[in-house]
Each structure stands twice: as structure tokens, then as C-alpha cells.
Design a protein around this motif. Structure first.
Motif, PDB file in Angstrom:
ATOM      1  N   LYS A  51      -6.298   4.854   3.324  1.00  0.00           N
ATOM      2  CA  LYS A  51      -7.652   4.385   3.118  1.00  0.00           C
ATOM      3  C   LYS A  51      -7.691   2.900   2.859  1.00  0.00           C
ATOM      4  O   LYS A  51      -8.594   2.156   2.712  1.00  0.00           O
ATOM      5  N   VAL A  52      -6.442   2.308   2.760  1.00  0.00           N
ATOM      6  CA  VAL A  52      -6.348   0.750   2.433  1.00  0.00           C
ATOM      7  C   VAL A  52      -6.776   0.031   3.673  1.00  0.00           C
ATOM      8  O   VAL A  52      -6.085   0.236   4.815  1.00  0.00           O
ATOM      9  N   LYS A  53      -7.667  -0.813   3.768  1.00  0.00           N
ATOM     10  CA  LYS A  53      -7.965  -1.449   4.963  1.00  0.00           C
ATOM     11  C   LYS A  53      -7.441  -2.890   5.198  1.00  0.00           C
ATOM     12  O   LYS A  53      -7.410  -3.475   6.213  1.00  0.00           O
ATOM     13  N   ASN A  54      -6.894  -3.786   4.011  1.00  0.00           N
ATOM     14  CA  ASN A  54      -5.974  -4.873   4.184  1.00  0.00           C
ATOM     15  C   ASN A  54      -5.125  -4.922   3.200  1.00  0.00           C
ATOM     16  O   ASN A  54      -5.086  -4.035   2.046  1.00  0.00           O
ATOM     17  N   GLN A  55      -4.553  -6.114   2.866  1.00  0.00           N
ATOM     18  CA  GLN A  55      -3.025  -6.153   1.936  1.00  0.00           C
ATOM     19  C   GLN A  55      -3.756  -6.489   0.568  1.00  0.00           C
ATOM     20  O   GLN A  55      -2.949  -6.352  -0.374  1.00  0.00           O
ATOM     21  N   TRP A  56      -4.936  -6.717   0.267  1.00  0.00           N
ATOM     22  CA  TRP A  56      -5.349  -7.156  -0.904  1.00  0.00           C
ATOM     23  C   TRP A  56      -6.487  -5.892  -1.592  1.00  0.00           C
ATOM     24  O   TRP A  56      -6.195  -5.901  -2.770  1.00  0.00           O
ATOM     25  N   ASP A  57      -7.171  -5.395  -0.797  1.00  0.00           N
ATOM     26  CA  ASP A  57      -7.996  -4.365  -1.596  1.00  0.00           C
ATOM     27  C   ASP A  57      -7.332  -2.963  -1.600  1.00  0.00           C
ATOM     28  O   ASP A  57      -7.571  -2.106  -0.950  1.00  0.00           O
ATOM     29  N   LEU A  58      -6.400  -2.931  -2.551  1.00  0.00           N
ATOM     30  CA  LEU A  58      -5.532  -1.270  -2.716  1.00  0.00           C
ATOM     31  C   LEU A  58      -6.035  -0.476  -3.503  1.00  0.00           C
ATOM     32  O   LEU A  58      -5.510   0.598  -3.764  1.00  0.00           O
ATOM     33  N   PHE A  59      -7.409  -0.771  -4.204  1.00  0.00           N
ATOM     34  CA  PHE A  59      -7.659   0.103  -5.404  1.00  0.00           C
ATOM     35  C   PHE A  59      -9.052   0.264  -5.451  1.00  0.00           C
ATOM     36  O   PHE A  59      -9.934  -0.641  -4.844  1.00  0.00           O
ATOM     37  N   LYS A 118       0.939  -1.275   0.066  1.00  0.00           N
ATOM     38  CA  LYS A 118       0.117  -0.093  -0.100  1.00  0.00           C
ATOM     39  C   LYS A 118       0.984   1.199   0.164  1.00  0.00           C
ATOM     40  O   LYS A 118       0.298   2.306  -0.421  1.00  0.00           O
ATOM     41  N   ASP A 119       1.912   1.359   0.647  1.00  0.00           N
ATOM     42  CA  ASP A 119       2.902   2.311   0.766  1.00  0.00           C
ATOM     43  C   ASP A 119       3.524   2.859  -0.667  1.00  0.00           C
ATOM     44  O   ASP A 119       4.203   3.662  -0.720  1.00  0.00           O
ATOM     45  N   ASN A 120       3.518   1.666  -1.619  1.00  0.00           N
ATOM     46  CA  ASN A 120       4.301   1.989  -2.842  1.00  0.00           C
ATOM     47  C   ASN A 120       3.364   2.044  -3.965  1.00  0.00           C
ATOM     48  O   ASN A 120       3.779   2.569  -5.252  1.00  0.00           O
ATOM     49  N   PHE A 121       2.230   1.361  -4.170  1.00  0.00           N
ATOM     50  CA  PHE A 121       1.440   1.155  -5.188  1.00  0.00           C
ATOM     51  C   PHE A 121       0.622   2.660  -5.496  1.00  0.00           C
ATOM     52  O   PHE A 121       0.046   3.019  -4.472  1.00  0.00           O
ATOM     53  N   GLY A 122       0.695   2.853  -6.729  1.00  0.00           N
ATOM     54  CA  GLY A 122      -0.093   4.155  -7.010  1.00  0.00           C
ATOM     55  C   GLY A 122      -0.330   4.147  -8.540  1.00  0.00           C
ATOM     56  O   GLY A 122       0.302   3.233  -9.214  1.00  0.00           O
ATOM     57  N   GLY A 123      -1.361   5.106  -8.950  1.00  0.00           N
ATOM     58  CA  GLY A 123      -1.369   5.397 -10.150  1.00  0.00           C
ATOM     59  C   GLY A 123      -2.974   4.662 -10.776  1.00  0.00           C
ATOM     60  O   GLY A 123      -3.621   4.347  -9.970  1.00  0.00           O
TER      61      GLY A 123
END
Length: 418
Positions: free
Chosen positions: A382-390, A277-282
Motif C-alpha cells: 500500500k506504500v505509494k512512495n519512499q516517504w509516506d510509509l505510515f 517499506k519492506d522493513n518498516f513496521g509497527g
């Protein structure tokens, strides 16, 4: 860039014969010549090592799940489905293993692959031996164009569909017309083809490239390229990368503290999970994801998560769907004969592809026609878990549009099926 590199997929056509001997090729259709009376075999061939290996493992897990579900429901025409699984490794090895599956193991069809270069060599074996090959992960437009093959079908969507789907989202945000893009492209068939399609999209919509850089598939350090991006000050950074290249790039982009918007034209959700979550973007295109609100997706996600302890990602969807489609077709036809299945698919057989509309294979190039999605990374807070990042767009195209509008059209569609 050399002329050889500019040719994209075609520069690897020479690889096609390297792993294939001239002896013992089967000239007649694959009709379960040597299947055991109580079993039918599918060959599953996909990369399980190298930079595409993490995606291939999702494909293997999903294919296993599909086979278990098919067998629990009675198999194929009362016979057990057996999956013969191999690591395709590279184009030469993929060709050799595909031929062995056909000649020695007498598979009814071959399913899988992610590398466009390897998919080409498998397709050439399939064409010579008249064996169905269902491509679940190779995106190159050329495989549906100048290198199309009557025995190759594509569950994975083509590069044009990825570019047009993500492009719609970028246009809505004013990131195309009059904007400068800095692109990074994986230096192999898939990347070259994707860059070609991306440039075609930009030229048609008033944008331009500030730079486009080829990146070796074994590259792990992006610092020199990140310095170039910082100096170029582009309006948008575009990823035409593949596999764990994307994860490494996103992590280092975040570490460098760059703030230029990021988007990509090729993507797999497992790569977002690996970035975190700290690196994924775009903004990224996606053929399928685990948050789609349909009964089929919910059932698949629940079964996969129960078996493997994590949700499936889009490569898992591709291999799962391919196994299910082939089994469904054989059961509906009460036959595993190649010619009958081919005709069935070309006539527009419909399938539940776990989306809001049914999918079908387009007869002209054997591309599965179905909806796509544009996903946007959530802020880390806003990310609640390691899977739902978007978050996800609604299905693309919209409900009142033909699903074929995002596929190759007119002069883009150059397949001459033989």
C-alpha cells in the motif's frame, strides 16, 4: 544491570565538568554583548556524526531554512540572523563548544542537541552563563525533572509524552493489559530514562516485561537478541532504541522473519525512511510528521522539499520551530535580552507549531506543550512512495482534552526550577 546504569542520566553528571574550564565564565546575562551592529547570532549545536548524525543533519538543514526565512522577512529587529553551527560529538565536546559559543562568539542563545547526556552538559553551561538553551531533540524526563534548569527550554517532547501517546494506541489494540513485552533499550541516558518511563506505564496498566535488554549505541548486529525474542515468544516487541539503531533493528527483524507485533517509544521518521517499506513496521509515537494536514505544515514541507529535494522529518521540525520561536519572541519584545525572553516564555506565549492547536512552554519545567501522534506502518503493497510509509492517528490528546495530560503529572513532575 549495575547500579550505575540504573541511575540513567545522573550517572553521566560527572561528565558535565570535563570539558569546561573554570576561567572566563560569563556571570551576566547574554545580551548580545559583542554582536556586530547589523547581525545577531544563534549557536546551533547538534550531533552530525555517530549514530545520531543522520538526525542531526535534518536539524541543520531546517535551522538553515528557518534563518533564511527570518532574514528574508527582515531579520530580528532589523538585524540579520547568523547561525554558528557545530557538531556536538559527545557530552564533553558539547560542553566545550557551548562555552566557546557563549564566551567568544557572544551568541544570543544556543539551539539544538539530540543526545540527552550532551543536552545536560550544554544546560549546565547555559545555567552558569545565564544563556538560553532551547533543546530540540533530547527526550529524557530527567532534563525536565531533577536536572531541570531555568535557562533550558524543550521543543522536543519528553519521554513520558512519547510513551503515553503510543501507549494509548497500544491499549486500543489490546496490547498492554495482561501482555508480555520484550524490550530493547539503548544503553545511554535517553534509553535508561525511556525504559523507566515505559515500566511505569506498564505497571499502571496491567502489563509486564518478559525481558528488557540493554543495547550498546555502537551495536549493529542484533542477531543474538533476535534469537532470544524468537525463543521468548512475547506478545509485543518494544524498541527503546535510538538513532540508526532502530533502522538496523527493523531491517534485521524483517530478515529473520519474526512476526511478533513491534512498537516503539522513541522514534524519528527518518529512521523509517532508511529502513524502507519492506522493513518498516509497527506502531510508533511521533512529535510531528510531514503528512499533518495544517496550513503551517504544508508550507514548511513545501519549502523544505523545494530546497533539499525531500520532505522534512520530525527532528527538522524541532530545530526549525526553535529558531522561529526565538526570533518571533525577540521581534515581539523588540529585545534579545535573556531575562525578557525567559519571562515572555514562562508567561505562556503562544506559538504556531504547525499542528491543529498552538503550543506553549509550561512554566513549571519549560516543556513545550503540544499535540503528538501515533503512526502505524502501512503494508508494503500500500506504500505509494519512499516517504509516506505510515498512517497517522488524530492529534493526541483529543480536541476536548488538555494537552498537558500526556506530560508528566503529579508525582512524575519533580522539577524544582532554580
Amino acid at each position: 544491570m549495575s547500579d550505575q546504569k540504573k541511575t540513567g542520566l545522573s550517572r553521566r553528571q560527572a561528565l558535565a565538568g570535563l570539558g569546561v574550564t573554570a576561567t572566563g565564565l560569563i556571570a551576566s546575562p547574554s545580551i548580545i554583548l559583542a554582536q556586530t551592529p547589523d547581525a545577531i547570532r544563534f549557536g546551533h549545536l547538534t550531533p552530525r556524526t555517530g549514530f545520531l548524525g543522520p538526525l542531526g543533519e535534518y536539524g541543520v538543514m531546517a535551522a538553515d531554512l528557518a534563518a533564511e526565512e527570518i532574514n528574508a522577512a527582515g531579520g530580528i529587529n532589523g538585524r540579520k540572523l547568523e547561525l554558528l553551527k557545530e557538531d556536538s560529538v559527545n557530552p564533553q565536546t558539547a560542553s566545550t563548544k557551548a562555552e566557546r559559543m557563549v564566551e567568544r562568539d557572544k551568541v544570543a542563545c544556543i539551539i539544538g542537541e539530540i543526545s540527552s547526556a550532551s543536552a545536560l552538559t550544554i544546560a549546565q553551561v547555559a545555567g552558569r552563563t545565564k544563556t538560553l538553551f532551547v533543546n530540540t531533540g533530547a527526550n529524557s524526563d530527567a532534563l525536565r525533572g531533577e536536572n531541570c534548569n531555568r535557562y533550558m527550554f524543550h521543543v522536543e517532547h519528553q519521554n513520558s509524552m512519547y510513551v503515553k501517546s503510543c501507549g494509548r494506541a497500544l491499549m486500543e489494540q489490546g496490547l498492554v493489559k495482561g501482555k508480555k513485552w520484550f524490550s530493547l533499550t539503548a544503553d545511554y541516558a535517553f534509553g535508561h530514562d525511556l525504559l523507566k518511563v515505559a515500566k511505569r506505564f506498564m505497571e499502571a496498566n496491567g502489563g509486564q516485561f518478559a525481558a528488557d535488554k540493554l543495547v550498546p549505541t555502537d551495536a549493529t548486529d542484533f542477531s543474538a537478541l533476535l534469537l532470544e525474542i524468537r525463543a521468548a515468544k512475547p506478545d509485543l516487541v518494544i524498541s527503546n532504541l535510538a538513532g540508526n539503531q532502530i533502522t538496523n533493528f527493523l531491517k534485521q527483524y524483517s530478515e529473520f522473519g519474526l512476526t511478533f507485533p513491534v512498537a516503539g517509544f522513541g522514534f524519528d521518521t527518518a529512521l523509517a525512511w532508511a529502513a524502507g517499506k519492506d522493513n518498516f513496521g509497527g506502531i510508533w509515537p511521533c512529535v510531528w510528521h510531514h503528512l499533518i494536514e495544517t496550513p503551517g505544515t504544508k508550507t514548511f514541507v513545501a519549502a523544505f522539499t523545494k530546497k533539499y529535494g525531500k520532505p522534512p522529518e520530525n527532528q527538522a521540525w524541532g530545530d526549525y520551530m526553535a529558531v522561529k520561536m526565538m526570533a518571533q519572541s525577540m521581534n515581539e519584545l523588540k529585545s534579545a535580552e535573556t531575562a525578557k525572553i525567559l519571562e515572555h516564555l514562562e508567561k505562556g506565549a503562544k506559538f504556531d507549531v504547525l499542528k491543529t492547536r498552538e503550543g506553549y512552554f509550561r512554566a513549571s519545567d519549560h516543556q513545550l506543550i503540544s499535540e503528538m501522534y501515533a503512526i502505524t506502518a502501512l503494508p508494503a503493497a500500500k506504500v505509494k512512495n519512499q516517504w509516506d510509509l505510515f498512517t497517522s492517528s488524530p492529534p493526541i490528546p483529543g480536541p476536548n482534552e488538555s494537552m498537558e495530560v500526556i506530560a508528566t503529572q503529579g508525582d512524575e513532575a519533580v522539577c524544582k526550577m532554580s
